[in-house]
Design an enzyme around this catalytic site. Sequence first.
Site, PDB file in Angstrom:
ATOM      1  N   HIS A  17       0.856  -1.186   0.000  1.00 44.48           N
ATOM      2  CA  HIS A  17       0.000   0.000   0.000  1.00 44.48           C
ATOM      3  C   HIS A  17       0.891   1.234   0.000  1.00 44.48           C
ATOM      4  CE1 HIS A  17      -2.626   3.135   1.619  1.00 44.48           C
ATOM      5  NE2 HIS A  17      -3.654   2.398   1.221  1.00 44.48           N
ATOM      6  N   ASP A  19       0.964   4.108   1.465  1.00 39.76           N
ATOM      7  CA  ASP A  19       1.342   4.630   2.782  1.00 39.76           C
ATOM      8  C   ASP A  19       2.294   3.688   3.508  1.00 39.76           C
ATOM      9  OD1 ASP A  19      -0.308   6.860   2.420  1.00 39.76           O
ATOM     10  OD2 ASP A  19      -2.050   5.825   3.253  1.00 39.76           O
ATOM     11  N   LYS A  20       2.102   2.387   3.295  1.00 34.83           N
ATOM     12  CA  LYS A  20       2.980   1.416   3.951  1.00 34.83           C
ATOM     13  C   LYS A  20       4.362   1.361   3.304  1.00 34.83           C
ATOM     14  CE  LYS A  20       1.123   0.345   7.501  1.00 34.83           C
ATOM     15  NZ  LYS A  20       1.893   0.720   8.677  1.00 34.83           N
ATOM     16  N   GLU A  45      10.045  11.546   7.432  1.00 34.76           N
ATOM     17  CA  GLU A  45       8.792  11.418   6.687  1.00 34.76           C
ATOM     18  C   GLU A  45       9.115  11.056   5.240  1.00 34.76           C
ATOM     19  OE1 GLU A  45       6.236  11.650   8.529  1.00 34.76           O
ATOM     20  OE2 GLU A  45       7.080  12.733  10.234  1.00 34.76           O
ATOM     21  N   GLU A  58      14.240  15.325  10.238  1.00 33.32           N
ATOM     22  CA  GLU A  58      15.349  15.784  11.049  1.00 33.32           C
ATOM     23  C   GLU A  58      16.117  14.601  11.628  1.00 33.32           C
ATOM     24  OE1 GLU A  58      11.971  16.770  12.055  1.00 33.32           O
ATOM     25  OE2 GLU A  58      12.195  18.101  10.330  1.00 33.32           O
ATOM     26  N   LYS A 168      -5.663  -4.603   0.274  1.00 32.47           N
ATOM     27  CA  LYS A 168      -6.345  -4.264   1.524  1.00 32.47           C
ATOM     28  C   LYS A 168      -7.225  -5.433   1.934  1.00 32.47           C
ATOM     29  CE  LYS A 168      -6.990   0.769   1.088  1.00 32.47           C
ATOM     30  NZ  LYS A 168      -8.031   1.830   1.117  1.00 32.47           N
ATOM     31  N   PHE A 234      -8.221  -4.125 -10.608  1.00 28.03           N
ATOM     32  CA  PHE A 234      -7.316  -3.319  -9.790  1.00 28.03           C
ATOM     33  C   PHE A 234      -5.909  -3.579 -10.327  1.00 28.03           C
ATOM     34  CE2 PHE A 234      -5.904  -2.659  -5.040  1.00 28.03           C
ATOM     35  CZ  PHE A 234      -5.131  -1.590  -5.425  1.00 28.03           C
ATOM     36  N   ASP A 242      -1.902   5.950  -6.242  1.00 29.28           N
ATOM     37  CA  ASP A 242      -2.287   6.865  -5.157  1.00 29.28           C
ATOM     38  C   ASP A 242      -1.021   7.269  -4.415  1.00 29.28           C
ATOM     39  OD1 ASP A 242      -3.752   8.315  -3.356  1.00 29.28           O
ATOM     40  OD2 ASP A 242      -4.551   6.598  -2.271  1.00 29.28           O
ATOM     41  N   ALA A 243      -0.865   8.546  -4.125  1.00 29.04           N
ATOM     42  CA  ALA A 243       0.307   9.005  -3.379  1.00 29.04           C
ATOM     43  C   ALA A 243       0.305   8.419  -1.972  1.00 29.04           C
ATOM     44  CB  ALA A 243       0.324  10.533  -3.312  1.00 29.04           C
ATOM     45  N   ARG A 248       0.058   7.446   7.886  1.00 31.21           N
ATOM     46  CA  ARG A 248      -1.371   7.632   7.609  1.00 31.21           C
ATOM     47  C   ARG A 248      -2.204   6.394   7.927  1.00 31.21           C
ATOM     48  NH1 ARG A 248      -2.523  11.024   2.122  1.00 31.21           N
ATOM     49  NH2 ARG A 248      -1.715   9.145   1.129  1.00 31.21           N
ATOM     50  N   LYS A 249      -1.604   5.365   8.491  1.00 34.15           N
ATOM     51  CA  LYS A 249      -2.345   4.140   8.785  1.00 34.15           C
ATOM     52  C   LYS A 249      -2.203   3.773  10.260  1.00 34.15           C
ATOM     53  CE  LYS A 249      -4.304   3.293   4.881  1.00 34.15           C
ATOM     54  NZ  LYS A 249      -4.377   4.728   4.566  1.00 34.15           N
ATOM     55  N   LYS A 269      10.251   7.309  13.477  1.00 37.35           N
ATOM     56  CA  LYS A 269      10.629   7.981  14.716  1.00 37.35           C
ATOM     57  C   LYS A 269      11.551   7.097  15.558  1.00 37.35           C
ATOM     58  CE  LYS A 269       6.242  10.488  14.845  1.00 37.35           C
ATOM     59  NZ  LYS A 269       4.963  10.710  15.553  1.00 37.35           N
ATOM     60  N   LYS A 273      11.085   9.368  20.883  1.00 40.45           N
ATOM     61  CA  LYS A 273       9.750   9.906  20.637  1.00 40.45           C
ATOM     62  C   LYS A 273       8.730   9.006  21.327  1.00 40.45           C
ATOM     63  CE  LYS A 273      12.044  12.189  17.341  1.00 40.45           C
ATOM     64  NZ  LYS A 273      13.516  12.157  17.262  1.00 40.45           N
ATOM     65  N   ASP A 275       5.642   9.014  21.200  1.00 40.81           N
ATOM     66  CA  ASP A 275       4.588   8.513  20.313  1.00 40.81           C
ATOM     67  C   ASP A 275       4.783   7.031  20.060  1.00 40.81           C
ATOM     68  OD1 ASP A 275       3.104  10.788  19.917  1.00 40.81           O
ATOM     69  OD2 ASP A 275       4.190  11.411  18.127  1.00 40.81           O
TER      70      ASP A 275
END
Length: 387
Positions: A17, A19-20, A45, A58, A168, A234, A242-243, A248-249, A269, A273, A275
């Site tokens: 995917h 994003d992945k 990123e 960074e 998916k 597909f 798709d960008a 995002r997941k 990260k 961090k 998160d």
Amino acid sequence: MTENKYLFTSESVSEGHPDKVCDRISDMVVDTYLSKDPYARVACETLTTTNKVVLAGETRGPKLNSEDLIEKVKSCIKDIGYDQKGFSWKTANIESFLHEQSSDIAMGVDSKDNKDEGAGDQGIMFGYACKETPELMPAPIHFSHNILRLMATDRKKGLLKGIEPDSKSQVSMLYENNQPTKVTSVVISTQHSKELNQKQVKDLIVPYINKSIPEKFIKELDEKEIYINPTGQFIIGGPDGDAGLTGRKIIVDTYGGAAPHGGGAFSGKDPTKVDRSAAYVARYLAKNIVAAGVSEKCLIQLAYAIGVSKPLSIFIKLSEKDENKNVEIKRLIEKNFDLSPRGIRELLSLNKPIYEATSAYGHFGREPLKNGSFSWEKTDKVDIFKL
């Protein structure tokens, strides 16, 4: 449906995917820095689109050769399986805009005596565990991951021909008295070669449902409730279709919506961090609490402030019938665990290049690996919580 009878759905996305793909590359960057310096700082990123990859963020630590990093990006794309006209490891244009970490952030995180290191950011993080699967994960997200992981394994072995990397899955389950009793529908959308028609795609994919979900949950599954590529063909997929962006997941990465999410992504990260590291330790604590038999489920929230080492709050929520144990469980956590950023990293050995493996098919419910990946999935603290 009554309150004791309801449907719940979770989805997963494959390593192909868009994003992945970005999560994989960003975590590769983290691992590359940590392999050179365990105390390196990284916030990377990644953006992907048609035959294009852009790195931004960074770092602090070793100076890496940008050409070597670009070759590692190509290796990630190759391993995922992309060698298509619109996105290929051979031809993709890759640019890096990584730069030095802000001195303002570094000032809040660093410590003079190396003992009172602050959190890398403010925020809230959640951990969750439940007895729905042997891995102590919510069943819908766990089964959704299983389907795509098995598909990817066979695709890479050449056993699933004509199926491409982008896919998916989605699993809906009936719950009765808060326990999953059966799967009511499955949706799988997968990129495929132009040589395959939709019947052929379905014939290839349906067996993976049977391989991925215990028979007791799918023995009553109506064939009409199995949706394979429900919109039709597909063929164009991945970053060409798709960008993609890192982070995002986040619901796919955690509990499929069965538990809250603090909002911060993990991939790209380093473990200063919170998160990432605090979400990992919250899962670790919740899993050990459930594994100890304290409750059928456990939700933990931790809160941090940038530059402050201790958590600002610890919240525990067990099953309703076990709520009388909440206070004692919190006391045991405070007594036995150092939940400062440094304490978390030392407890789970997080200053290692262990993160690329986490970038697809969930950060939780996985087997701990020999290199230290998924150390937060161990149940080695159950004795602390046996009441």
